[in-house]
Design an enzyme around this catalytic site. Structure first.
Site, PDB file in Angstrom:
ATOM      1  N   ASN B 387      12.306  -5.925   0.710  1.00 36.92           N
ATOM      2  CA  ASN B 387      11.653  -7.194   0.965  1.00 36.92           C
ATOM      3  C   ASN B 387      10.546  -7.467  -0.049  1.00 36.92           C
ATOM      4  OD1 ASN B 387      10.621  -9.525   1.980  1.00 36.92           O
ATOM      5  ND2 ASN B 387      10.322  -8.787   4.058  1.00 36.92           N
ATOM      6  N   ASP B 388       9.506  -6.659  -0.008  1.00 37.93           N
ATOM      7  CA  ASP B 388       8.351  -6.920  -0.870  1.00 37.93           C
ATOM      8  C   ASP B 388       8.713  -6.913  -2.353  1.00 37.93           C
ATOM      9  OD1 ASP B 388       6.708  -7.057   1.374  1.00 37.93           O
ATOM     10  OD2 ASP B 388       6.521  -4.884   1.423  1.00 37.93           O
ATOM     11  N   VAL B 389       9.662  -6.048  -2.746  1.00 42.21           N
ATOM     12  CA  VAL B 389       9.962  -5.918  -4.173  1.00 42.21           C
ATOM     13  C   VAL B 389      10.789  -7.083  -4.711  1.00 42.21           C
ATOM     14  CG1 VAL B 389       9.815  -3.402  -4.154  1.00 42.21           C
ATOM     15  CG2 VAL B 389      12.011  -4.505  -3.770  1.00 42.21           C
TER      16      VAL B 389
END
Lengths: 120, 461
Positions: B387-389
């Protein structure tokens, strides 16, 4: 220099401290990001040398309270040093496998079509 | 050669081993050798300590070491690769605790009046840094082990409270140096433990690895301080080496995430509030979710699929299933590559380790710089548990806590498929705009279940 300081005179210890700090900075100046985690784990194991200190404490104290303190210190330090090295070794074992392994035949055939799109 | 000289020489050899071990660990080819060399130096330093003049309680020492080994070996051997980071945190914490206990014992055995001021300072440094590292590592462990929320925990006046605790420690430390009220050390110890907790609470999940690295260097310094207390050169050398290299490593890690260290340590105090504020409005927005069959069709008729594996994949132990899917797609003539973000998983390099475990062919793994140009020509970007990446906020939103972190350019692919358990934000606790993008399809569920269904659906086509 290090051997001289073993007498434990405070100034020699400070000398050792400063020199070791420089070495610590220099020695890991170049490290690829894939190795950040194992390196952290490895340094974690190295400060497990605190075990030596814990042994010196437990081996020289007397009262019950102090013995308990020293015993706890040795247990904790052993956890640090043994766990640290084993975890690091496991991480690096995985890195060793990164070479394409002797894959089974179905996997080998599956790899083939993917290579054509690789940009070199 | 006297026994004392022998011990000093052994300590010197051990110190050299540690330095070479660090050097070895910086190269992929020499890393294992470096670790073994470190262990060898350690074995030498520990075994020669038994020869120290006037050392008693050998049996107790041996029992304590056996107890420690009996806990550490199975813990380190059996832990899943996905849980490695918290293992490092735990082993680091106990090291800090040991250093604090050593310093404390010096204080207990000799009443304050008999210690010179510099000796009290040594003890205080060992106790304070060791305790901060211990309690901080405990919280870091709890965050990674999901015993508590991985999100940044903030409360009003956080910085003020931290400053008060810090000032309290400093004030008491000065009092201890000047007077002989030795029981104050207990309060210093308690405050240091509290400070460690308070220091770590506001650091969000995704930043915890960097934090562990920092706490690791703290423990190094605590060990060095206890080396001063005991006049042990090998402790000072090794502790300082770790303190210094750990600090540099922490800096490098935060650079790899495109962030500055102060930003990681202190950004949550202000910015998280704005980030969560934005998240509330998003709950009403619509997302497109699809069935496994839809996703299977999308994948099977694509020319090029890029798989973006994340921690969710690792946690679901879906490495083997994703490989099965990749093999299946390739047998249909689809080009498949894996795009690996440098901090995919929980730590730099973690994902490579996990995929290597599943025997994913090494040539298919693309580092971020190599993979990013490929997204433009990809029909489908299949994001599994990451998600964050892939969050474009890192590129577009200067207010985002992850702004500036290099990301995978998933948004450039023609279609995006997210396999996620829920709409919950990722580890960093930040919403991802990409989930609401019209070209995004969501497939909710455990990564392994979803992948198994997709594999079955592709086979049925």
């Amino acid at each position: 220099m290090i051997a001289v300081a073993a007498g434990g005179d405070i100034l020699s210890l400070i000398t050792v401290f400063v020199l070791a700090a420089f070495v610590g900075f220099e020695v890991i100046a170049k490290v690829p990001s894939t190795l950040h985690t194992p390196l952290m784990s490895g340094t974690n194991a190295i400060h497990g040398v605190v075990l030596v200190g814990a042994m010196l404490v437990l081996g020289t104290v007397h009262g019950t309270g102090e013995l308990v303190l020293g015993f706890a210190a040795v247990v904790l330090a052993t956890l640090n040093v043994v766990g640290g090295f084993v975890v690091t070794d496991r991480m690096l074992e995985m890195f060793k496998v990164r070479k394409p392994p002797k894959v089974s035949t179905e996997a080998a055939s599956a790899v083939a079509p993917s290579t054509e799109g690789d940009s070199k | 050669m006297s026994l004392g000289t022998g011990i000093r020489l052994a300590d010197l050899i051990a110190a050299i081993c540690f330095i070479l071990a660090l050097r070895g660990l910086t190269g992929p080819k020499t890393a294992r050798y470096g670790n073994l060399l470190g262990a060898g130096g350690m074995a030498l330093a520990v075994s020669i300590t038994f020869a120290t003049n006037g050392l008693h309680h050998f049996l107790l020492i041996a029992i304590a070491m056996l107890v420690g080994t009996a806990i550490a070996v199975p813990a380190a051997r059996l832990v899943k690769m996905t849980a490695m980071p918290q293992m490092v945190a735990a082993f680091n914490g106990v090291g800090g605790g040991a250093a604090a206990l050593i310093a404390l014992s010096k204080f207990v055995t000799a009443p304050t009046g008999k210690l010179a001021v510099y000796q009290v300072v040594e003890v205080l440094l060992g106790v304070v840094i060791g305790c901060v590292s211990f309690s901080g590592s405990c919280i870091a462990f709890a965050k990674l082990q999901e015993l508590m929320t991985g999100r940044a925990i903030t409360y009003p006046g956080q910085q003020v409270w931290n400053a008060i605790v810090g000032a309290g420690i400093l004030g008491l430390a000065i009092t201890l140096c000047l007077s002989s009220t030795s029981w104050l050390i207990v309060i210093v110890l308690a405050l240091a433990l509290i400070f460690g907790v308070a220091f770590v609470l506001p650091i969000g999940g995704a930043d915890v690895p960097v934090l562990i690295s920092l706490l690791n260097s703290f423990t190094g310094l605590a060990v060095a301080a206890s080396g001063f207390v005991l006049h042990s050169v090998v402790l000072v050398v090794a502790g300082t080496l770790v303190g210094a290299s750990g600090t540099l490593l922490t800096q490098k890690m935060s650079q790899a995430m495109g962030r500055s260290l102060p930003n990681i340590l202190f950004s949550a105090f202000g910015s998280v509030i704005t980030a969560t504020g934005g998240a509330e409005g998003d709950t009403t927005r619509s997302v497109r979710s699809a069935s496994a069959e839809d996703v299977a069709i999308l994948l099977a008729y694509a020319n090029k699929v890029i798989i973006v594996p994340g921690y969710g994949l690792a946690v679901a132990q879906a490495q083997h299933t994703i490989r099965e899917l990749a093999d299946l797609l390739e047998s249909r003539g689809v080009e498949v590559i894996y795009a690996i973000h440098p901090v995919a998983g929980r730590m730099p390099g973690h994902m490579n380790v996990l995929l290597a475990e599943a025997n994913v062919p090494y040539e298919q793994l693309k580092e971020m710089d190599e993979a990013n140009p490929e997204f433009q020509s990809a029909d489908v970007a299949l994001v599994v548990g990451a998600n964050d990446v892939v969050n474009p906020a890192a590129k577009n939103n200067p207010d985002s806590p992850i702004y500036g972190m290099p990301i995978l350019a998933v948004d450039e692919a023609r279609n995006i498929v997210f396999m996620k358990r829920s709409m919950r934000p990722g580890f960093a606790g930040i919403d991802n705009e990409l989930l609401f993008d019209p070209k995004t399809t969501m497939l909710f569920g455990d990564a392994k279940d979803s992948l198994t269904k997709v594999v079955a659906a592709v086979k049925a086509l």
